[in-house]
Write an enzyme that holds these catalytic residues in place. Structure first.
Site, mmCIF file in Angstrom:
data_model
loop_
_atom_site.group_PDB
_atom_site.id
_atom_site.type_symbol
_atom_site.label_atom_id
_atom_site.label_comp_id
_atom_site.label_asym_id
_atom_site.label_seq_id
_atom_site.Cartn_x
_atom_site.Cartn_y
_atom_site.Cartn_z
ATOM 1 N N VAL A 1 56.395 65.619 41.515
ATOM 2 C CA VAL A 1 57.372 65.400 42.587
ATOM 3 C C VAL A 1 57.152 64.092 43.336
ATOM 4 O O VAL A 1 57.991 63.707 44.154
ATOM 5 C CB VAL A 1 57.403 66.580 43.578
ATOM 6 C CG1 VAL A 1 57.826 67.860 42.874
ATOM 7 C CG2 VAL A 1 56.070 66.755 44.308
ATOM 8 N N TYR B 1 48.542 68.391 57.531
ATOM 9 C CA TYR B 1 49.289 69.470 56.883
ATOM 10 C C TYR B 1 50.410 69.958 57.788
ATOM 11 O O TYR B 1 51.559 70.116 57.351
ATOM 12 C CB TYR B 1 48.339 70.619 56.536
ATOM 13 C CG TYR B 1 49.001 71.756 55.785
ATOM 14 C CD1 TYR B 1 49.365 71.597 54.451
ATOM 15 C CD2 TYR B 1 49.245 72.981 56.394
ATOM 16 C CE1 TYR B 1 49.966 72.636 53.746
ATOM 17 C CE2 TYR B 1 49.849 74.024 55.698
ATOM 18 C CZ TYR B 1 50.206 73.845 54.374
ATOM 19 O OH TYR B 1 50.803 74.873 53.685
ATOM 20 N N LYS C 1 54.573 69.763 57.002
ATOM 21 C CA LYS C 1 55.432 70.940 56.921
ATOM 22 C C LYS C 1 56.468 70.964 58.054
ATOM 23 O O LYS C 1 57.592 71.450 57.859
ATOM 24 C CB LYS C 1 54.583 72.217 56.936
ATOM 25 C CG LYS C 1 53.708 72.374 55.690
ATOM 26 C CD LYS C 1 54.536 72.440 54.413
ATOM 27 C CE LYS C 1 53.716 72.789 53.203
ATOM 28 N NZ LYS C 1 54.524 72.918 51.965
#
Length: 263
Positions: free
Chosen positions: A61, A152, A156
Site C-alpha cells: 500500500v 500510532y 489513526k
C-alpha cells in the site's frame, strides 16, 4: 446481504482474512491483497475451496502503482468492484522524545497514506460505475489519546478525519465511507511493531488476549455496517465508554481516567 465484489488490503491475515472468509462463504467475489506473497498464496487455497473465484494480488500500500494495477485488473476481470477495504496497517509505540522521525514517516506512509492511496485509486472507478463503499480501518487509538503512542494515534486519527471528510465529499456520487475503530484484539499487528519501550511486545500480547472480541466478531460487525451503510463502527464496549468519557467529561477528569488505566 446480496453477494458483491470486494477488495481487501492486508487480506492475508487477521481482520482482513476474517472479512475475506465471511464474504467467500456468502458467495462474494473476493480479492485479497497483501505484501506478504507467501502468506497470501498460502491462504488463497483455503478461500478458493469456499469460493473458487477468489483471487490474490501482491500489493504494497506504500506503492501507488500496486494499488492502481489492482484497480485496473479488477475492472478487467470483474467489470468493477463494489467494496474496497483499506485495512493494511502497522503499529509503533514510544514517547515523543524517543521515537525517531523515520518511525513517524514509516507509520504515516502505511497507516495514513496507504488509505489515502486506496481511496484515491478507487474513487474514479466508483464514480464511473455510479456506486461504491470504502471501509477504512482505523482504531480506537484514533479517537482516544493514550500516552506513548503519539505516532500510532496520530496516524489513526488522520484516517478517522479522512473518512469523515470523504463521507461528505463522496455522498453526492453514491459512494459510502465507513471508518472502523476497534480496540486491541488478537491479530498479528505486533509482528512488525516498532517500539522504544522495553517489554512492549508482552504488554501488547496481554491486551490482545484480554479482548472479548476476535477478528471474526469484528468482521461480522463490519458486514452489518456495510448492509446499513453506517458511518462508524466501534466494536468494543470499553472503547465506546472511553470515547464517550472523552467527549463528555471535563478534560482533567478524562486525563485522570487515562492515567489510572496505566497503574
Amino acid at each position: 446481504m446480496k453477494p458483491q465484489r470486494i477488495f481487501i488490503t492486508g487480506g492475508a491475515s487477521g481482520l482482513g482474512y476474517s472479512l475475506a472468509l465471511i464474504c467467500a462463504k456468502g458467495g462474494w467475489r473476493v480479492c485479497i491483497a497483501d505484501r506478504d506473497i507467501e502468506r497470501g498464496e498460502a491462504v488463497l487455497g483455503s478461500l478458493q475451496k469456499i469460493q473458487p473465484q477468489t483471487i490474490f494480488m501482491p500489493c504494497d500500500v506504500t506503492q501507488f502503482d500496486d494499488l492502481n494495477a489492482a484497480a485496473t485488473k479488477l475492472q478487467e476481470i470483474w467489470g468493477g468492484v463494489d467494496v474496497v477495504v483499506n485495512n493494511a496497517g502497522v503499529a509503533q509505540v514510544g514517547s515523543i522524545s524517543d521515537t525517531p522521525l523515520s518511525d513517524w514517516q514509516w507509520i504515516m506512509d502505511i497507516n495514513l497514506m496507504g488509505v489515502v492511496r486506496g481511496c484515491k485509486v478507487f474513487t474514479p472507478l466508483f464514480q464511473q460505475q455510479g456506486h461504491g463503499h470504502f471501509i477504512n480501518v482505523a482504531s480506537m487509538a484514533g479517537l482516544l489519546d493514550v500516552p506513548n503512542m503519539s505516532a500510532y494515534n496520530a496516524s489513526k486519527a488522520a484516517v478517522v478525519s479522512l473518512s469523515e471528510t470523504l463521507q461528505n465529499e463522496l455522498k453526492p456520487h453514491n459512494i459510502a465511507v465507513t471508518v472502523v475503530c476497534p480496540s486491541f484484539f488478537r491479530t498479528n499487528l505486533g509482528q512488525g511493531m516498532r517500539s522504544t519501550i522495553t517489554g512492549m511486545q508482552s504488554k501488547l500480547d496481554k491486551l490482545m488476549a484480554g479482548s472479548k472480541l476476535n477478528a471474526a466478531d469484528i468482521a461480522r460487525q463490519i458486514m452489518r455496517a456495510l448492509d446499513k451503510k453506517k458511518s462508524h463502527v466501534l466494536p468494543h464496549r470499553q472503547g465506546r465508554i472511553a470515547w464517550y468519557a472523552k467527549r463528555w467529561l471535563p478534560r482533567t477528569w478524562y486525563q485522570r481516567l487515562i492515567h489510572s488505566q496505566k497503574k
